[in-house]
Design a protein around this motif. Structure first.
Motif, PDB file in Angstrom:
ATOM      1  N   GLU A  49       0.834  -1.209   0.000  1.00  0.00           N
ATOM      2  CA  GLU A  49       0.000   0.000   0.000  1.00  0.00           C
ATOM      3  C   GLU A  49       0.866   1.255   0.000  1.00  0.00           C
ATOM      4  OE1 GLU A  49      -3.074  -0.088   2.944  1.00  0.00           O
ATOM      5  OE2 GLU A  49      -3.748  -2.077   2.346  1.00  0.00           O
ATOM      6  N   GLN A  50       1.875   1.257  -0.850  1.00  0.00           N
ATOM      7  CA  GLN A  50       2.797   2.385  -0.959  1.00  0.00           C
ATOM      8  C   GLN A  50       2.688   3.089  -2.307  1.00  0.00           C
ATOM      9  OE1 GLN A  50       4.791   3.615   1.531  1.00  0.00           O
ATOM     10  NE2 GLN A  50       3.616   2.180   2.754  1.00  0.00           N
ATOM     11  N   ILE A  51       1.607   2.885  -3.017  1.00  0.00           N
ATOM     12  CA  ILE A  51       1.415   3.549  -4.300  1.00  0.00           C
ATOM     13  C   ILE A  51       0.692   4.863  -4.050  1.00  0.00           C
ATOM     14  CG2 ILE A  51       0.193   3.443  -6.506  1.00  0.00           C
ATOM     15  CD1 ILE A  51       0.780   0.517  -6.611  1.00  0.00           C
ATOM     16  N   ALA A  52       1.184   5.927  -4.663  1.00  0.00           N
ATOM     17  CA  ALA A  52       0.555   7.243  -4.543  1.00  0.00           C
ATOM     18  C   ALA A  52       0.197   7.730  -5.933  1.00  0.00           C
ATOM     19  CB  ALA A  52       1.493   8.219  -3.860  1.00  0.00           C
ATOM     20  N   TYR A  53      -0.795   8.601  -6.001  1.00  0.00           N
ATOM     21  CA  TYR A  53      -1.265   9.129  -7.274  1.00  0.00           C
ATOM     22  C   TYR A  53      -1.190  10.652  -7.251  1.00  0.00           C
ATOM     23  CZ  TYR A  53      -3.101   4.447  -7.917  1.00  0.00           C
ATOM     24  OH  TYR A  53      -3.227   3.098  -8.028  1.00  0.00           O
ATOM     25  N   MET A  54      -1.020  11.214  -8.451  1.00  0.00           N
ATOM     26  CA  MET A  54      -0.997  12.667  -8.600  1.00  0.00           C
ATOM     27  C   MET A  54      -1.746  13.012  -9.876  1.00  0.00           C
ATOM     28  SD  MET A  54      -0.108  15.647  -7.598  1.00  0.00           S
ATOM     29  CE  MET A  54       1.294  15.840  -6.551  1.00  0.00           C
ATOM     30  N   ALA A  55      -2.497  14.088  -9.838  1.00  0.00           N
ATOM     31  CA  ALA A  55      -3.230  14.534 -11.021  1.00  0.00           C
ATOM     32  C   ALA A  55      -2.243  14.802 -12.159  1.00  0.00           C
ATOM     33  CB  ALA A  55      -4.020  15.793 -10.708  1.00  0.00           C
ATOM     34  N   ARG A  56      -2.616  14.400 -13.349  1.00  0.00           N
ATOM     35  CA  ARG A  56      -1.747  14.514 -14.522  1.00  0.00           C
ATOM     36  C   ARG A  56      -1.253  15.948 -14.722  1.00  0.00           C
ATOM     37  NH1 ARG A  56      -4.631  12.353 -19.379  1.00  0.00           N
ATOM     38  NH2 ARG A  56      -4.367  10.454 -18.194  1.00  0.00           N
ATOM     39  N   LEU A  57      -2.141  16.915 -14.532  1.00  0.00           N
ATOM     40  CA  LEU A  57      -1.730  18.300 -14.770  1.00  0.00           C
ATOM     41  C   LEU A  57      -0.651  18.748 -13.804  1.00  0.00           C
ATOM     42  CD1 LEU A  57      -3.354  21.007 -13.041  1.00  0.00           C
ATOM     43  CD2 LEU A  57      -5.058  19.274 -13.497  1.00  0.00           C
ATOM     44  N   LEU A  58      -0.626  18.183 -12.588  1.00  0.00           N
ATOM     45  CA  LEU A  58       0.419  18.545 -11.635  1.00  0.00           C
ATOM     46  C   LEU A  58       1.690  17.731 -11.813  1.00  0.00           C
ATOM     47  CD1 LEU A  58      -1.674  19.213  -8.420  1.00  0.00           C
ATOM     48  CD2 LEU A  58      -0.657  20.864  -9.999  1.00  0.00           C
ATOM     49  N   VAL A  59       1.614  16.670 -12.595  1.00  0.00           N
ATOM     50  CA  VAL A  59       2.828  15.930 -12.936  1.00  0.00           C
ATOM     51  C   VAL A  59       3.547  16.668 -14.064  1.00  0.00           C
ATOM     52  CG1 VAL A  59       3.730  13.793 -13.931  1.00  0.00           C
ATOM     53  CG2 VAL A  59       1.949  13.700 -12.184  1.00  0.00           C
ATOM     54  N   GLN A  60       2.773  17.140 -15.035  1.00  0.00           N
ATOM     55  CA  GLN A  60       3.363  17.829 -16.179  1.00  0.00           C
ATOM     56  C   GLN A  60       3.866  19.225 -15.833  1.00  0.00           C
ATOM     57  OE1 GLN A  60      -0.063  16.957 -18.867  1.00  0.00           O
ATOM     58  NE2 GLN A  60       1.582  16.414 -20.273  1.00  0.00           N
ATOM     59  N   THR A  61       3.139  19.917 -14.977  1.00  0.00           N
ATOM     60  CA  THR A  61       3.531  21.270 -14.571  1.00  0.00           C
ATOM     61  C   THR A  61       3.238  21.408 -13.083  1.00  0.00           C
ATOM     62  OG1 THR A  61       1.339  22.054 -15.159  1.00  0.00           O
ATOM     63  CG2 THR A  61       3.060  22.352 -16.799  1.00  0.00           C
ATOM     64  N   THR A  62       4.230  21.266 -12.264  1.00  0.00           N
ATOM     65  CA  THR A  62       4.029  21.238 -10.820  1.00  0.00           C
ATOM     66  C   THR A  62       3.866  22.631 -10.228  1.00  0.00           C
ATOM     67  OG1 THR A  62       4.884  20.329  -8.758  1.00  0.00           O
ATOM     68  CG2 THR A  62       6.497  21.257 -10.265  1.00  0.00           C
ATOM     69  N   LEU A  63       3.451  22.670  -8.986  1.00  0.00           N
ATOM     70  CA  LEU A  63       3.311  23.927  -8.253  1.00  0.00           C
ATOM     71  C   LEU A  63       4.697  24.522  -8.005  1.00  0.00           C
ATOM     72  CD1 LEU A  63       0.704  22.657  -5.641  1.00  0.00           C
ATOM     73  CD2 LEU A  63       0.234  24.085  -7.623  1.00  0.00           C
ATOM     74  N   PRO A  64       4.756  25.831  -7.720  1.00  0.00           N
ATOM     75  CA  PRO A  64       6.073  26.444  -7.486  1.00  0.00           C
ATOM     76  C   PRO A  64       6.783  25.860  -6.262  1.00  0.00           C
ATOM     77  CG  PRO A  64       4.296  28.079  -7.272  1.00  0.00           C
ATOM     78  CD  PRO A  64       3.662  26.781  -7.620  1.00  0.00           C
ATOM     79  N   HIS A  65       8.106  25.776  -6.369  1.00  0.00           N
ATOM     80  CA  HIS A  65       8.916  25.261  -5.261  1.00  0.00           C
ATOM     81  C   HIS A  65       9.146  26.330  -4.197  1.00  0.00           C
ATOM     82  CE1 HIS A  65       9.877  21.434  -7.148  1.00  0.00           C
ATOM     83  NE2 HIS A  65       9.875  22.111  -8.271  1.00  0.00           N
TER      84      HIS A  65
END
Length: 185
Positions: A49-65
């Motif tokens: 149970e170590q799989i995580a998901y992220m919305a595609r749009l945030l994988v392609q263009t992430t939030l500012p660091h």
């Protein structure tokens, strides 16, 4: 003497290679690291149970660091895909006035979005239980609970809740776009 012969005779001799240094395979910390690597490799992420998901749009263009400061709109592009974030404002109440919030940035908003997406996929529900308090939510995120972490989480959650996030995808004559609020309530 030709120029090439002059170069060969004037070039200093190559340094003799030294023997490679031992990396200390018997150190306890390295042995623990190697054991952990073996355990990770041997265990299936799905069964752990170590799989995580992220919305595609945030994988392609992430939030500012880092905090982009007091800007009107933050934009990031990756190829044909564009992510645009407009900071929101808090709602004025009987006790407080409305104030402008900044753009969500750093690890907390990305961790929150990963947690929300993973829980929504895992439970097959758009409603995700965060906990009874910010401290409990921090624990559910796997973070240590202290006053500084609670303040950071609260600030970044407010920025994320009130931000307007828009995306666009353009390819040839086709252009798609949509606005979203990552957290409704």
């Amino acid at each position: 003497m030709t120029p090439a012969e002059r170069w060969v005779t004037s070039t200093p001799p190559l340094r003799k290679e030294s023997a490679p240094k031992a990396i200390g395979l018997s150190t306890p910390s390295l042995m623990r690291l190697l054991d952990t690597c073996d355990a990770i490799r041997d265990e299936d992420a799905n069964s752990a149970e170590q799989i995580a998901y992220m919305a595609r749009l945030l994988v392609q263009t992430t939030l500012p660091h880092r905090d982009p400061g007091a800007i009107e709109v933050w934009v990031r592009r990756n190829g044909n895909f564009t992510l645009q974030i407009t900071p929101g404002r808090t709602v004025a109440s009987a006790r407080t006035t409305s104030r402008r919030l900044g753009i969500p940035y750093g690890t907390y908003p990305r961790l929150i979005m990963t947690f929300l997406t993973t829980e929504a996929v895992r439970t097959r529900s758009p409603e995700v239980y965060l906990g009874r308090s910010l401290a409990e939510f921090l624990r559910r995120l796997g973070l240590q609970v202290d006053g500084r972490a609670i303040r950071r989480l609260k600030e970044q959650m407010l920025r994320l809740i009130f931000a307007s996030i828009d995306w666009a995808f353009a390819s040839g004559s086709t252009e798609l776009g949509h606005g979203l609020r990552p957290i409704e309530s």
